[in-house]
Design a protein around this motif. Structure first.
Motif, PDB file in Angstrom:
ATOM      1  N   UNK A  30    -105.080  52.308  24.398  1.00 56.91           N
ATOM      2  CA  UNK A  30    -104.576  50.902  24.180  1.00 56.91           C
ATOM      3  C   UNK A  30    -105.283  49.952  24.947  1.00 56.91           C
ATOM      4  N   UNK A  31    -105.216  50.302  26.185  1.00 55.46           N
ATOM      5  CA  UNK A  31    -106.066  49.157  27.064  1.00 55.46           C
ATOM      6  C   UNK A  31    -107.675  49.051  26.679  1.00 55.46           C
ATOM      7  N   UNK A  32    -108.167  50.121  26.083  1.00 56.26           N
ATOM      8  CA  UNK A  32    -109.877  50.022  25.662  1.00 56.26           C
ATOM      9  C   UNK A  32    -109.814  49.239  24.262  1.00 56.26           C
ATOM     10  N   UNK A  33    -108.573  49.389  23.503  1.00 53.26           N
ATOM     11  CA  UNK A  33    -108.605  48.378  22.455  1.00 53.26           C
ATOM     12  C   UNK A  33    -108.390  47.145  22.658  1.00 53.26           C
ATOM     13  N   UNK A  34    -107.562  46.949  23.835  1.00 57.01           N
ATOM     14  CA  UNK A  34    -106.982  45.472  24.078  1.00 57.01           C
ATOM     15  C   UNK A  34    -108.671  44.767  24.362  1.00 57.01           C
ATOM     16  N   UNK A  35    -109.267  45.679  25.523  1.00 58.21           N
ATOM     17  CA  UNK A  35    -110.398  45.208  25.804  1.00 58.21           C
ATOM     18  C   UNK A  35    -111.529  44.657  24.823  1.00 58.21           C
ATOM     19  N   UNK A  36    -111.617  45.506  23.599  1.00 54.26           N
ATOM     20  CA  UNK A  36    -112.320  45.261  22.521  1.00 54.26           C
ATOM     21  C   UNK A  36    -111.950  44.092  21.708  1.00 54.26           C
ATOM     22  N   UNK A  37    -110.724  43.806  21.282  1.00 55.08           N
ATOM     23  CA  UNK A  37    -110.337  42.770  20.606  1.00 55.08           C
ATOM     24  C   UNK A  37    -109.885  41.735  21.327  1.00 55.08           C
ATOM     25  N   UNK A  38    -109.936  41.390  22.537  1.00 58.89           N
ATOM     26  CA  UNK A  38    -109.412  40.493  23.268  1.00 58.89           C
ATOM     27  C   UNK A  38    -107.833  40.221  23.469  1.00 58.89           C
ATOM     28  N   UNK A  39    -107.258  41.137  23.286  1.00 55.41           N
ATOM     29  CA  UNK A  39    -105.887  41.556  23.457  1.00 55.41           C
ATOM     30  C   UNK A  39    -105.279  41.871  24.878  1.00 55.41           C
ATOM     31  N   UNK A  40    -103.860  41.930  25.035  1.00 52.55           N
ATOM     32  CA  UNK A  40    -103.279  42.306  26.341  1.00 52.55           C
ATOM     33  C   UNK A  40    -103.096  43.473  26.320  1.00 52.55           C
ATOM     34  N   UNK A  41    -103.030  44.214  27.477  1.00 56.70           N
ATOM     35  CA  UNK A  41    -102.475  45.626  27.677  1.00 56.70           C
ATOM     36  C   UNK A  41    -102.670  45.650  29.077  1.00 56.70           C
ATOM     37  N   UNK A  42    -101.529  46.471  29.683  1.00 54.58           N
ATOM     38  CA  UNK A  42    -101.463  46.907  31.002  1.00 54.58           C
ATOM     39  C   UNK A  42    -102.491  47.901  31.414  1.00 54.58           C
ATOM     40  N   UNK A  43    -103.032  47.869  32.521  1.00 55.60           N
ATOM     41  CA  UNK A  43    -103.890  48.959  32.893  1.00 55.60           C
ATOM     42  C   UNK A  43    -103.109  50.182  33.185  1.00 55.60           C
ATOM     43  N   UNK A  44    -103.231  51.200  32.805  1.00 56.90           N
ATOM     44  CA  UNK A  44    -102.576  52.528  33.323  1.00 56.90           C
ATOM     45  C   UNK A  44    -102.832  52.851  34.760  1.00 56.90           C
ATOM     46  N   UNK A  45    -101.839  53.111  35.549  1.00 55.08           N
ATOM     47  CA  UNK A  45    -102.343  53.351  37.026  1.00 55.08           C
ATOM     48  C   UNK A  45    -103.312  54.584  37.088  1.00 55.08           C
ATOM     49  N   UNK A  46    -103.247  55.340  36.178  1.00 55.95           N
ATOM     50  CA  UNK A  46    -104.213  56.523  36.354  1.00 55.95           C
ATOM     51  C   UNK A  46    -105.727  56.244  35.874  1.00 55.95           C
ATOM     52  N   UNK A  47    -105.732  55.006  35.400  1.00 53.20           N
ATOM     53  CA  UNK A  47    -107.195  54.711  34.959  1.00 53.20           C
ATOM     54  C   UNK A  47    -108.009  53.858  36.008  1.00 53.20           C
ATOM     55  N   UNK A  48    -108.878  54.325  36.314  1.00 54.48           N
ATOM     56  CA  UNK A  48    -109.742  53.678  37.490  1.00 54.48           C
ATOM     57  C   UNK A  48    -110.725  52.672  36.797  1.00 54.48           C
ATOM     58  N   UNK A  49    -110.385  51.473  36.672  1.00 54.80           N
ATOM     59  CA  UNK A  49    -111.199  50.697  35.764  1.00 54.80           C
ATOM     60  C   UNK A  49    -112.538  50.284  36.587  1.00 54.80           C
ATOM     61  N   UNK A  50    -113.785  50.257  36.107  1.00 56.28           N
ATOM     62  CA  UNK A  50    -115.084  50.129  36.863  1.00 56.28           C
ATOM     63  C   UNK A  50    -114.967  48.548  37.104  1.00 56.28           C
TER      64      UNK A  50
END
Length: 150
Positions: free
Chosen positions: A125-145
């Motif tokens: 969901x977060x990846x989709x939001x980052x692709x389409x400019x939407x909003x999504x919470x970053x899962x705490x388990x995902x270490x975003x670069x």
């Protein structure tokens, strides 16, 4: 914001997203595919190494990429190539995140295995939001670069 609310907002865009699974462990790949398909997304293919992954790259929007594959520790190279050459949003999934080193290219982040299905859903969901400019919470388990942080 709950995952359900985010998914409702992204339904239209999410339904068009195609996910490539780059994983050499057959049962893990099947579990990931089940989770992805339950979300209403299309699994565009399965790859167990670099050549297969690049064959599927033109048909993928998002890729879940393990580090250690059938052709060795090629995951980091595959992820960089998928993101830079093909514009694929890459999430690494590995039990060994330290193997990524410093150069992750334009990849999104990393999940440390084992990963529960609901975490995969949230990360996608977060990846989709980052692709389409939407909003999504970053899962705490995902270490975003760092290059993907707002």
């Amino acid at each position: 914001m709950s995952t359900h609310v985010v998914r409702r907002r992204l339904d239209r865009a999410a339904m068009k997203q195609r996910v490539l699974i780059v994983e050499d462990e057959f049962l893990i790949a099947l579990d990931l595919a089940d989770t992805i398909e339950t979300m209403g997304l299309t699994v565009t293919g399965f790859a167990s190494g670099r050549d297969n992954a690049l064959d599927f790259a033109p048909f993928a929007d998002i890729a879940l990429v393990d580090i250690n594959l059938s052709d060795g520790a090629t995951g980091p190279e595959i992820g960089r190539e998928l993101s830079q050459r093909f514009g694929v949003t890459v999430i690494f999934m590995t039990a060994n995140p330290e193997q990524l080193g410093g150069d992750t290219g334009r990849t999104l982040g990393v999940l440390t295995k084992p990963v529960m299905p609901h975490v995969v859903e949230q990360a996608v969901d977060y990846a989709i939001a980052s692709r389409v400019g939407g909003l999504a919470a970053v899962p705490r388990e995902l270490q975003v670069f760092p290059h993907h942080r707002a």
